[in-house]
Design a protein around this motif. Structure first.
Motif, PDB file in Angstrom:
ATOM      1  N   THR A  28       0.822  -1.210   0.000  1.00 39.52           N
ATOM      2  CA  THR A  28       0.000   0.000   0.000  1.00 39.52           C
ATOM      3  C   THR A  28       0.861   1.267   0.000  1.00 39.52           C
ATOM      4  OG1 THR A  28      -0.125  -0.156   2.427  1.00 39.52           O
ATOM      5  CG2 THR A  28      -1.950  -1.095   1.155  1.00 39.52           C
ATOM      6  N   GLU A  29       2.111   1.149   0.434  1.00 40.39           N
ATOM      7  CA  GLU A  29       3.003   2.324   0.497  1.00 40.39           C
ATOM      8  C   GLU A  29       3.492   2.749  -0.879  1.00 40.39           C
ATOM      9  OE1 GLU A  29       3.679  -0.631   1.663  1.00 40.39           O
ATOM     10  OE2 GLU A  29       3.367  -0.580   3.830  1.00 40.39           O
ATOM     11  N   LEU A  30       3.434   1.851  -1.845  1.00 40.71           N
ATOM     12  CA  LEU A  30       3.999   2.120  -3.165  1.00 40.71           C
ATOM     13  C   LEU A  30       2.970   2.776  -4.080  1.00 40.71           C
ATOM     14  CD1 LEU A  30       6.016  -1.170  -3.795  1.00 40.71           C
ATOM     15  CD2 LEU A  30       6.696   0.883  -2.562  1.00 40.71           C
ATOM     16  N   LYS A  31       3.303   3.936  -4.587  1.00 42.06           N
ATOM     17  CA  LYS A  31       2.410   4.660  -5.495  1.00 42.06           C
ATOM     18  C   LYS A  31       2.702   4.215  -6.928  1.00 42.06           C
ATOM     19  CE  LYS A  31       1.990   8.689  -2.480  1.00 42.06           C
ATOM     20  NZ  LYS A  31       2.174  10.162  -2.335  1.00 42.06           N
ATOM     21  N   MET A  32       2.070   3.112  -7.296  1.00 42.27           N
ATOM     22  CA  MET A  32       2.215   2.591  -8.662  1.00 42.27           C
ATOM     23  C   MET A  32       0.970   1.772  -8.990  1.00 42.27           C
ATOM     24  SD  MET A  32       5.143  -0.345  -8.148  1.00 42.27           S
ATOM     25  CE  MET A  32       4.780  -1.953  -7.428  1.00 42.27           C
ATOM     26  N   PRO A  33       0.727   1.477 -10.269  1.00 41.20           N
ATOM     27  CA  PRO A  33      -0.493   0.759 -10.673  1.00 41.20           C
ATOM     28  C   PRO A  33      -0.660  -0.571  -9.958  1.00 41.20           C
ATOM     29  CG  PRO A  33       0.637   1.649 -12.595  1.00 41.20           C
ATOM     30  CD  PRO A  33       1.563   1.856 -11.431  1.00 41.20           C
ATOM     31  N   GLY A  34      -1.892  -0.926  -9.717  1.00 42.85           N
ATOM     32  CA  GLY A  34      -2.196  -2.187  -9.047  1.00 42.85           C
ATOM     33  C   GLY A  34      -1.666  -3.393  -9.795  1.00 42.85           C
ATOM     34  N   ALA A  35      -1.663  -3.331 -11.128  1.00 45.93           N
ATOM     35  CA  ALA A  35      -1.180  -4.468 -11.920  1.00 45.93           C
ATOM     36  C   ALA A  35       0.292  -4.744 -11.625  1.00 45.93           C
ATOM     37  CB  ALA A  35      -1.376  -4.186 -13.412  1.00 45.93           C
ATOM     38  N   ARG A  36       1.068  -3.684 -11.437  1.00 53.13           N
ATOM     39  CA  ARG A  36       2.486  -3.880 -11.147  1.00 53.13           C
ATOM     40  C   ARG A  36       2.688  -4.389  -9.722  1.00 53.13           C
ATOM     41  NH1 ARG A  36       6.251   0.683 -11.821  1.00 53.13           N
ATOM     42  NH2 ARG A  36       4.529   2.102 -12.220  1.00 53.13           N
ATOM     43  N   LYS A  37       1.844  -3.953  -8.799  1.00 54.74           N
ATOM     44  CA  LYS A  37       1.910  -4.479  -7.435  1.00 54.74           C
ATOM     45  C   LYS A  37       1.625  -5.979  -7.438  1.00 54.74           C
ATOM     46  CE  LYS A  37       0.510  -0.233  -5.035  1.00 54.74           C
ATOM     47  NZ  LYS A  37      -0.488   0.385  -4.124  1.00 54.74           N
ATOM     48  N   ARG A  38       0.621  -6.364  -8.206  1.00 56.57           N
ATOM     49  CA  ARG A  38       0.269  -7.784  -8.274  1.00 56.57           C
ATOM     50  C   ARG A  38       1.388  -8.592  -8.933  1.00 56.57           C
ATOM     51  NH1 ARG A  38      -4.767  -5.305  -9.175  1.00 56.57           N
ATOM     52  NH2 ARG A  38      -4.520  -5.339 -11.450  1.00 56.57           N
ATOM     53  N   ALA A  39       2.035  -8.004  -9.939  1.00 53.77           N
ATOM     54  CA  ALA A  39       3.152  -8.693 -10.587  1.00 53.77           C
ATOM     55  C   ALA A  39       4.306  -8.886  -9.601  1.00 53.77           C
ATOM     56  CB  ALA A  39       3.625  -7.892 -11.797  1.00 53.77           C
ATOM     57  N   LEU A  40       4.537  -7.889  -8.752  1.00 53.92           N
ATOM     58  CA  LEU A  40       5.631  -7.967  -7.782  1.00 53.92           C
ATOM     59  C   LEU A  40       5.363  -9.043  -6.731  1.00 53.92           C
ATOM     60  CD1 LEU A  40       8.321  -6.609  -7.115  1.00 53.92           C
ATOM     61  CD2 LEU A  40       7.084  -5.032  -5.630  1.00 53.92           C
ATOM     62  N   THR A  41       4.143  -9.068  -6.183  1.00 55.19           N
ATOM     63  CA  THR A  41       3.827 -10.093  -5.181  1.00 55.19           C
ATOM     64  C   THR A  41       3.781 -11.491  -5.803  1.00 55.19           C
ATOM     65  OG1 THR A  41       1.458  -9.644  -5.461  1.00 55.19           O
ATOM     66  CG2 THR A  41       2.583  -8.499  -3.665  1.00 55.19           C
ATOM     67  N   ALA A  42       3.341 -11.566  -7.066  1.00 55.74           N
ATOM     68  CA  ALA A  42       3.323 -12.859  -7.753  1.00 55.74           C
ATOM     69  C   ALA A  42       4.743 -13.361  -7.996  1.00 55.74           C
ATOM     70  CB  ALA A  42       2.577 -12.749  -9.079  1.00 55.74           C
ATOM     71  N   LEU A  43       5.651 -12.432  -8.299  1.00 49.34           N
ATOM     72  CA  LEU A  43       7.051 -12.811  -8.463  1.00 49.34           C
ATOM     73  C   LEU A  43       7.614 -13.340  -7.148  1.00 49.34           C
ATOM     74  CD1 LEU A  43       9.676 -12.900 -10.135  1.00 49.34           C
ATOM     75  CD2 LEU A  43      10.090 -10.522  -9.448  1.00 49.34           C
ATOM     76  N   GLY A  44       7.299 -12.656  -6.047  1.00 50.72           N
ATOM     77  CA  GLY A  44       7.744 -13.128  -4.741  1.00 50.72           C
ATOM     78  C   GLY A  44       7.227 -14.518  -4.435  1.00 50.72           C
ATOM     79  N   GLN A  45       5.954 -14.764  -4.727  1.00 52.89           N
ATOM     80  CA  GLN A  45       5.346 -16.068  -4.473  1.00 52.89           C
ATOM     81  C   GLN A  45       6.011 -17.150  -5.324  1.00 52.89           C
ATOM     82  OE1 GLN A  45       2.603 -16.659  -2.152  1.00 52.89           O
ATOM     83  NE2 GLN A  45       3.490 -18.694  -2.456  1.00 52.89           N
ATOM     84  N   PHE A  46       6.245 -16.825  -6.602  1.00 52.53           N
ATOM     85  CA  PHE A  46       6.835 -17.815  -7.510  1.00 52.53           C
ATOM     86  C   PHE A  46       8.247 -18.197  -7.064  1.00 52.53           C
ATOM     87  CE2 PHE A  46       9.253 -19.240 -11.149  1.00 52.53           C
ATOM     88  CZ  PHE A  46       8.384 -20.123 -11.774  1.00 52.53           C
ATOM     89  N   VAL A  47       9.077 -17.196  -6.734  1.00 51.20           N
ATOM     90  CA  VAL A  47      10.454 -17.487  -6.320  1.00 51.20           C
ATOM     91  C   VAL A  47      10.484 -18.179  -4.958  1.00 51.20           C
ATOM     92  CG1 VAL A  47      12.702 -16.448  -5.788  1.00 51.20           C
ATOM     93  CG2 VAL A  47      11.353 -15.588  -7.706  1.00 51.20           C
ATOM     94  N   TRP A  48       9.547 -17.834  -4.098  1.00 50.04           N
ATOM     95  CA  TRP A  48       9.426 -18.511  -2.805  1.00 50.04           C
ATOM     96  C   TRP A  48       9.132 -19.999  -3.016  1.00 50.04           C
ATOM     97  CZ3 TRP A  48       4.974 -17.458   1.235  1.00 50.04           C
ATOM     98  CH2 TRP A  48       5.303 -18.065   2.463  1.00 50.04           C
ATOM     99  N   ASP A  49       8.207 -20.295  -3.946  1.00 50.55           N
ATOM    100  CA  ASP A  49       7.827 -21.680  -4.216  1.00 50.55           C
ATOM    101  C   ASP A  49       8.860 -22.412  -5.070  1.00 50.55           C
ATOM    102  OD1 ASP A  49       5.461 -21.260  -2.841  1.00 50.55           O
ATOM    103  OD2 ASP A  49       4.305 -20.797  -4.652  1.00 50.55           O
ATOM    104  N   ASN A  50       9.568 -21.665  -5.927  1.00 48.64           N
ATOM    105  CA  ASN A  50      10.495 -22.283  -6.891  1.00 48.64           C
ATOM    106  C   ASN A  50      11.844 -21.552  -6.849  1.00 48.64           C
ATOM    107  OD1 ASN A  50       8.311 -23.962  -8.538  1.00 48.64           O
ATOM    108  ND2 ASN A  50       7.527 -21.876  -8.345  1.00 48.64           N
ATOM    109  N   PRO A  51      12.596 -21.686  -5.767  1.00 50.49           N
ATOM    110  CA  PRO A  51      13.819 -20.882  -5.594  1.00 50.49           C
ATOM    111  C   PRO A  51      14.897 -21.139  -6.632  1.00 50.49           C
ATOM    112  CG  PRO A  51      13.682 -22.606  -3.924  1.00 50.49           C
ATOM    113  CD  PRO A  51      12.373 -22.593  -4.617  1.00 50.49           C
ATOM    114  N   ASN A  52      14.897 -22.315  -7.253  1.00 48.40           N
ATOM    115  CA  ASN A  52      15.961 -22.640  -8.215  1.00 48.40           C
ATOM    116  C   ASN A  52      15.466 -22.689  -9.659  1.00 48.40           C
ATOM    117  OD1 ASN A  52      17.970 -23.029  -6.159  1.00 48.40           O
ATOM    118  ND2 ASN A  52      16.991 -24.989  -5.685  1.00 48.40           N
ATOM    119  N   ALA A  53      14.283 -22.160  -9.897  1.00 46.30           N
ATOM    120  CA  ALA A  53      13.704 -22.211 -11.242  1.00 46.30           C
ATOM    121  C   ALA A  53      14.467 -21.312 -12.202  1.00 46.30           C
ATOM    122  CB  ALA A  53      12.235 -21.797 -11.202  1.00 46.30           C
TER     123      ALA A  53
END
Length: 506
Positions: free
Chosen positions: A392-417
């Protein structure tokens, strides 16, 4: 002495060693038949007669010929070259993993596991080492451990037991046995040989702190030239408060976390020695098991192993860009591919200044604050922290926020992908993946054609060359696409360096 034909011509090696040319440091080694010692091209000792020398591509080849490393120029401290040859990819990947400690320590893999990680059979891996290096995989790994230990004995005040542990030996007895057998002297004898307390190098050594904290200094060499002022400015514009710091002495430092170990480093240019004096602080003694991997990553981040003379020579052939190329400009990395990916997402369609503000907010809000030694630092947020973040602190489009959290989730689940799998994440495109490969993995051949700054500067320089070309077609991207395809072929395998050169243009 075992004969070996160096890939660099004998005449080029002769001229380089007589001139003590630092541009060739680490690209070949000089074996002296009369003394049974091998040296770097920059060795300060009196140059031996040509009939008494042999040339080797690597230090391990010299060791296999029955030679021991010089105590004056210390071949263990030479810049490396394998990562920038552009050929023999599988062998170079294997060497990079071994150098980072993949086969050493309590958790070290065996040759079969390393082969599987590389996607080849163990038989083929052994064949590669035998054919190209004249040694076995295990012998190469052991030699790299010894060279790292030798560097620490020369440059740090770590105890011999700590050095053995940091180099990946599980037993001090085994360490002493292997060290003496390979180098013809004991670790304690080598430590005594490094000079008296008053000499210039010893005076730089940092003592161990109390309470388990470990502080040490190492000197990391590079081949000149090194355009550090421009690269200092690059870091300064993008620095993150409490995670990175720079001072007026042109030094760069940052916090880091690697394989469960946290700490920070300060790297200060030592121009006279063509090196950086790097102070590393770790939280506790047991963290030394990751020291080799940490130092390797610092070398990568600062791009200390680049064959910059070869790269600059290649860029000088590209017209009309050649006159604008700055000698010694390196490929500056960040600590991890994940960090590079986050930087890329935050930097989409905004200025560098705005991207830096967003990055600072992200790190200061979601990064872990740690007191390491006497310094308060903030670590870059983990994939898990980003995956759970509301942003919520980041002033940027919601789509980019979702892309950032999705990237975090993906790397968390697949650290060596593989990073190509990031393309399955909504909002992550080829530009983001290419940026992460370039700055997070330091891949040398990434020409960021989709980058707006790169596009603007390429078109500006080629517009005159393309007299008569319809400017409207060029601006629509058709001619630009053809132009960059041709440019990428010309500059290969150094596309990443051209990207940084174009970014550097005013």
């Amino acid at each position: 002495m075992v004969e070996h034909e160096c890939q660099i011509s004998k005449e080029a090696c002769r001229k380089a060693r007589l001139a003590r040319d630092p541009r060739f440091d680490g690209q070949f080694f000089i074996g002296v038949c009369t003394t049974k010692i091998f040296c770097r091209p920059v060795c300060p000792a009196v140059s031996p007669k040509e009939e008494n020398v042999r040339y080797f591509d690597t230090a391990v080849q010299a060791a296999n010929a029955g030679l021991r490393p010089c105590l004056r120029c210390r071949p263990d401290s030479a810049p490396r070259s394998y990562a920038w040859k552009g050929t023999q990819t599988t062998l170079e990947r294997a060497k990079a993993l071994i150098d980072a400690g993949a086969l050493s320590g309590i958790d070290g893999q065996n040759v079969e596991a390393l082969s599987e990680r590389l996607g080849i059979s163990s038989r083929y891996l052994r064949k590669l080492f035998a054919q190209k290096l004249g040694t076995s995989v295990k012998h190469y790994a052991q030699y790299r451990q010894l060279m790292f230990a030798k560097q620490l004995l020369h440059q740090s005040n770590l105890s011999i037991t700590q050095v053995a542990f940091a180099a990946g030996f599980n037993s001090i007895r085994r360490f002493n046995e292997v060290f003496k057998a390979q180098l013809q002297l004991t670790p304690s004898a080598l430590r005594k040989s490094r000079g008296q307390p008053g000499d210039s190098e010893r005076s730089q050594l940092q003592p161990l702190a109390e309470c388990g904290q470990v502080t040490l200094r190492v000197q990391l060499s590079f081949r000149p030239p090194f355009a550090w002022q421009q690269q200092y400015d690059f870091y300064q514009l993008r620095a993150v408060k409490e995670m990175e710091w720079l001072d007026n002495n042109l030094s760069y430092g940052r916090s880091f976390s690697l394989n469960g170990v946290s700490g920070y480093f300060d790297a200060k240019l030592n121009e006279a020695r063509n090196a950086f004096d790097v102070d590393i602080v770790l939280e506790k003694d047991s963290d030394l098991c990751q020291l080799n991997a940490i130092i390797n990553n610092i070398r990568r981040v600062l791009d200390l192993d680049a064959n910059i003379y070869q790269i600059d020579s290649a860029l000088s052939l590209i017209e009309p860009l050649a006159p604008l190329m700055l000698p010694g400009l390196r490929l500056l990395g960040v600590w991890s591919a994940f960090e590079a990916g986050c930087r890329a997402v935050l930097g989409q369609q905004v200025s560098i200044v705005q991207a830096s503000k967003l990055l600072n907010q992200l790190v200061l809000t979601y990064g872990e604050k740690r007191l390491i030694g006497e310094k308060q630092v903030t670590l870059f947020p983990t994939p898990a922290a980003i995956a759970k973040a509301e942003l919520t602190e980041l002033k940027m489009p919601g789509a980019r926020k979702r892309a950032l959290t999705a990237l975090g989730q993906f790397v968390w689940d697949n650290p060596n992908a593989d990073l190509e799998r990031w393309l399955s994440i909504k909002g992550i495109g080829p530009w983001t993946v290419a940026y992460a490969r370039m700055r997070g993995l330091s891949e040398p051949d990434i020409l960021l054609c989709g980058d707006l700054v790169v596009k603007k500067r390429v078109l500006a320089q080629y517009q005159t060359e393309q007299a008569g070309t319809d400017k409207s077609a060029t601006d629509k991207g058709l001619d630009y696409e053809l132009l960059t395809q041709s440019l990428a072929k010309q500059v290969a395998p150094w596309g990443s360096y051209l990207t940084f050169q174009l970014w550097n243009l005013s």
